[in-house]
Design a protein around this motif. Structure first.
Motif, short mmCIF file in Angstrom:
data_model
loop_
_atom_site.label_atom_id
_atom_site.label_comp_id
_atom_site.label_asym_id
_atom_site.label_seq_id
_atom_site.Cartn_x
_atom_site.Cartn_y
_atom_site.Cartn_z
N VAL A 82 39.40 -39.18 16.92
CA VAL A 82 40.65 -38.12 17.99
C VAL A 82 42.28 -38.93 16.81
O VAL A 82 42.96 -37.71 16.50
CB VAL A 82 40.91 -39.05 19.17
CG1 VAL A 82 41.76 -38.65 19.66
CG2 VAL A 82 39.65 -38.66 20.00
N ALA A 83 42.11 -40.57 16.56
CA ALA A 83 43.78 -41.16 16.04
C ALA A 83 43.79 -39.90 14.32
O ALA A 83 44.68 -39.25 14.16
CB ALA A 83 43.50 -41.95 16.04
N ALA A 101 42.01 -36.99 14.03
CA ALA A 101 42.46 -35.82 14.00
C ALA A 101 44.18 -35.18 14.37
O ALA A 101 44.55 -34.08 13.61
CB ALA A 101 41.95 -35.38 15.08
N VAL A 102 44.65 -35.68 15.46
CA VAL A 102 46.31 -35.83 15.28
C VAL A 102 47.23 -36.34 14.44
O VAL A 102 47.76 -35.52 14.27
CB VAL A 102 46.17 -37.12 16.70
CG1 VAL A 102 47.52 -36.52 17.32
CG2 VAL A 102 44.96 -36.33 18.12
N ILE A 103 46.55 -37.57 14.14
CA ILE A 103 47.67 -37.41 12.69
C ILE A 103 47.30 -36.87 11.67
O ILE A 103 48.64 -36.73 11.19
CB ILE A 103 48.04 -38.92 12.47
CG1 ILE A 103 47.93 -39.85 13.99
CG2 ILE A 103 48.56 -39.62 11.71
CD1 ILE A 103 47.88 -42.00 13.86
N GLY A 108 47.11 -34.07 11.75
CA GLY A 108 47.38 -32.57 12.44
C GLY A 108 48.40 -32.83 11.37
O GLY A 108 49.75 -31.45 11.03
N LEU A 109 49.50 -33.69 12.33
CA LEU A 109 51.09 -34.01 11.84
C LEU A 109 51.91 -34.34 10.53
O LEU A 109 52.36 -33.51 10.35
CB LEU A 109 51.59 -34.96 12.67
CG LEU A 109 51.49 -34.92 14.08
CD1 LEU A 109 51.15 -36.46 15.03
CD2 LEU A 109 52.00 -34.53 15.09
N THR A 136 51.62 -30.54 8.65
CA THR A 136 52.73 -30.00 9.01
C THR A 136 53.91 -30.46 8.29
O THR A 136 54.58 -29.55 8.36
CB THR A 136 53.08 -29.77 11.11
OG1 THR A 136 53.43 -31.01 11.18
CG2 THR A 136 51.83 -29.29 11.93
#
Length: 629
Positions: free
Chosen positions: A307-308, A310-312, A314-315, A318
């Motif tokens: 989860v960590a 995937a979130v970071i 993705g950031l 971007t």
């Protein structure tokens, strides 16, 4: 083989209690035992035992090096694959962003390269598995060999303390468990460790920040896994010790099934089995439950890491710091990173169980051995011993606080028949066991033809001694093989001659296959008397210089006993014989009768002399014959 009196401990006192206690006395007859006959438990060290187990692979180190190299190549191929696939993803994504055709030629080359790398990795993994199997089976084969050789170097006192079922559990169950553990963990553990290193390197190459995030859960997992393993290791040790105790009980109850039934002990035996089984269940449950906590804990940490990332990740995409392909590759690497850690954790219970079994095998291999034989010397040769045996101020005890034989002296001349009588526990069988060097003396010495037997190799000494025991022992071979056990090179005529002299020949002809008839399950297809006759024929064929007869005619009928007395007379001719007798009618013709009480010779003389003296022998004689009238 019985090594002391049949119904007493060496100290002479009867042993009351369960069939288990009686069975152990029959099988061992040695000194007193600890609880459940188990060896003393010591502190267990997982690391020391693991290192020792790995050291046993040194003879296979060339193959082990090949295993490491193949594992490294396989892991490297697996580690490069996600990065290349990420490049393919970037080709597709860049084409869509630029609203241009996708370079399928380049994409095809990447996919073919990935396919080739994965095929090479699979081939390396297959070769690695082949070598691992060779290394493990070679190591376990040598371990079995070492255990087998060790058993033959152990003193009889070790077997006195160790129940047969417990010893068999170490030799069979524990070694098999070690084999299974090495087979299942060696390759997987090595591959998992190399995968962690390779994947971690690729992760830092793609994104040091995401790599540090993924590493954040490692200290937590190591700490938690270590705590769980430390506790579960104790439970696995208990599990295998309980397994050995249960095996010992089952082996004894099956061996003594007839006695259990006759004395109405089925309920007691079943109750004890239920107790042992429940204890094994509890130990196994605790071991598996505690070690089983590792897997769900590792899965939870792996999901949190996913989860960590995937979130970071993705950031970071971007912000333009990473490409979609790099994040995709990193997510695959994060899975590949946590998967081997999870595999290592899941192997913890199997690894601990195997190391616990290895510790039990090492306890056997570390057991104190009997004193080594003296160096060969021409002056100590026993090519043709005359059979003069002398006890000179001999003292012996099974336990220091329980003296048995003290300052005993006697002389048996060549060709004499020496009968030993006395109450149960007097030390009769102990006396002949000392001649065989089954035990070492505490004081004094025993000589054969003037030579101290402690200066003669055990093999040479025992090669000149024949024994016929009250408890018959036959192996699962043919009748011919059992008779020729002491002389495997004997001719068929010599075997038949020994069989005729001991009246084996008369019942063998009634069997469907004659001398080729196979003896099954310790002779269950023969009567007790027939088994006894075969053991007598075995001693007859060996033609030893010394002969030890431990109530050798106890299992035959009266008519056969009379015939055997004549055969025994021929067997004892020109050789020194020690006859342990309970039926005094069988020793009337003995040259010398020794009457023993509490490890001492209280009387000696001929049959007539001892009766005339009116002492201990006369009382034994009167008690025996008055009870038979």
């Amino acid at each position: 083989m019985s090594v002391d009196e049949r119904t007493s401990t060496p100290g002479g006192s009867p042993q009351p209690g369960t069939m288990k206690q009686t069975e152990r006395i029959v099988n061992a007859g040695g000194p007193g035992r600890g609880p459940a006959g188990m060896v003393g438990q010591k502190a267990d060290d997982f690391r020391v035992s693991t290192r020792r187990l790995l050291r046993r692979m040194r003879p296979e180190r060339s193959r082990a090096v090949g295993v490491v190299l193949l594992a490294a190549l396989s892991v490297a191929a697996t580690a490069v694959g996600p990065w290349l696939l990420g490049k393919g993803t970037d080709l597709v994504f860049d084409g869509f962003l630029a609203d241009a055709p996708v370079d399928f030629d380049a994409l095809g080359r990447i996919l073919l390269l990935v396919l080739g790398i994965y095929l090479m990795g699979a081939l390396m993994a297959w070769l690695q598995g082949y070598l691992v199997n060779d290394v493990v089976q070679g190591t376990v084969r040598q371990m079995r060999t070492d255990v087998e050789e060790k058993v033959h170097r152990l003193p009889l006192s070790y077997f006195d303390r160790q129940p047969r079922g417990e010893l068999l559990s170490r030799v069979t169950n524990d070694i098999d468990n070690v084999s299974q553990t090495l087979q299942q963990t060696m390759s997987q553990l090595l591959t998992s460790l190399l995968t962690v290193v390779a994947v971690l390197g690729m992760m830092f190459w793609i994104s040091p920040l995401l790599a540090l995030i993924a590493l954040g859960t490692v200290p937590i997992s190591i700490f938690a896994t270590g705590r769980i393993m430390k506790r579960s290791q104790r439970e696995f040790i208990a599990q295998w010790r309980r397994t050995g105790a249960l095996n010992a009980h089952v082996e004894e109850s099956i061996s003594g099934h007839a006695l259990v039934s006759v004395f109405g002990r089925r309920a007691a035996v079943n109750a004890e089995f239920a107790e042992q089984n429940e204890a094994l269940y509890a130990a196994s449950y605790r071991a598996q439950f505690i070690s089983g906590l590792i897997m769900p804990m590792m899965m939870l940490l792996g999901n949190l890491t996913y989860v960590a990332v995937a979130v970071i990740g993705g950031l970071r995409v971007t912000s333009g710091a990473l490409t979609i392909g790099e994040v995709q590759a990193f997510i695959q690497y994060s899975r590949q990173f946590t998967q081997p850690l999870t595999q290592i954790a899941s192997m913890a219970n199997l690894l601990q169980s195997g190391v616990a079994s290895a510790e039990r095998v090492f306890e056997l291999l570390d057991a104190e051995e009997e004193e080594p034989d003296p160096a060969p010397s021409p002056q100590r040769a026993l090519d043709r011993p005359r059979g003069a045996v002398a006890f000179e101020d001999v003292s012996f005890s099974y336990a220091p606080d329980r003296p048995l034989i003290e300052h005993l002296s006697l002389v048996a001349e060549p060709g004499q028949t020496v009968a030993i009588v006395g109450p149960t526990g007097a030390g009769k069988t102990t006396l002949v066991n000392l001649i065989m060097r089954f035990y070492e003396l505490d004081g004094g010495r025993i000589t054969l033809d003037g030579t101290d037997i402690s200066s003669i190799s055990r093999a040479q000494l025992r090669g000149n001694v024949g024994m016929v025991l009250q408890d018959t022992w036959l192996f699962e071979g043919t009748i011919r093989d059992n008779i020729a056990y002491g002389r495997p090179d004997a001719s068929d005529e010599e075997i038949r001659s020994a069989a005729r002299a001991t009246y084996v020949d008369r019942f063998v002809h009634s069997l469907p296959q004659g001398y080729a008839t196979r003896v099954e399950d310790d002779g269950s297809n023969l009567s007790a008397g027939e088994r006894q006759l075969i053991t007598i024929a075995r001693a007859f064929l060996a033609r030893p210089a010394l002969l030890i007869l431990d109530e050798a005619t106890s299992s035959v009928d009266t008519r056969t006993e009379l015939l055997l007395q004549q055969a025994m007379a021929a067997l004892r001719a020109e050789r020194t014989s020690f006859v342990i007798a309970h039926r005094l009618s069988t020793i009337r013709d003995a040259d010398l009768i020794l009457v023993m009480e509490d490890g001492r010779i209280v009387e000696q003389g001929s049959h007539a002399e001892l009766l005339a003296a009116g002492g201990a022998f006369a009382r034994l004689h009167a008690a025996q014959f008055s009870s038979s009238m």
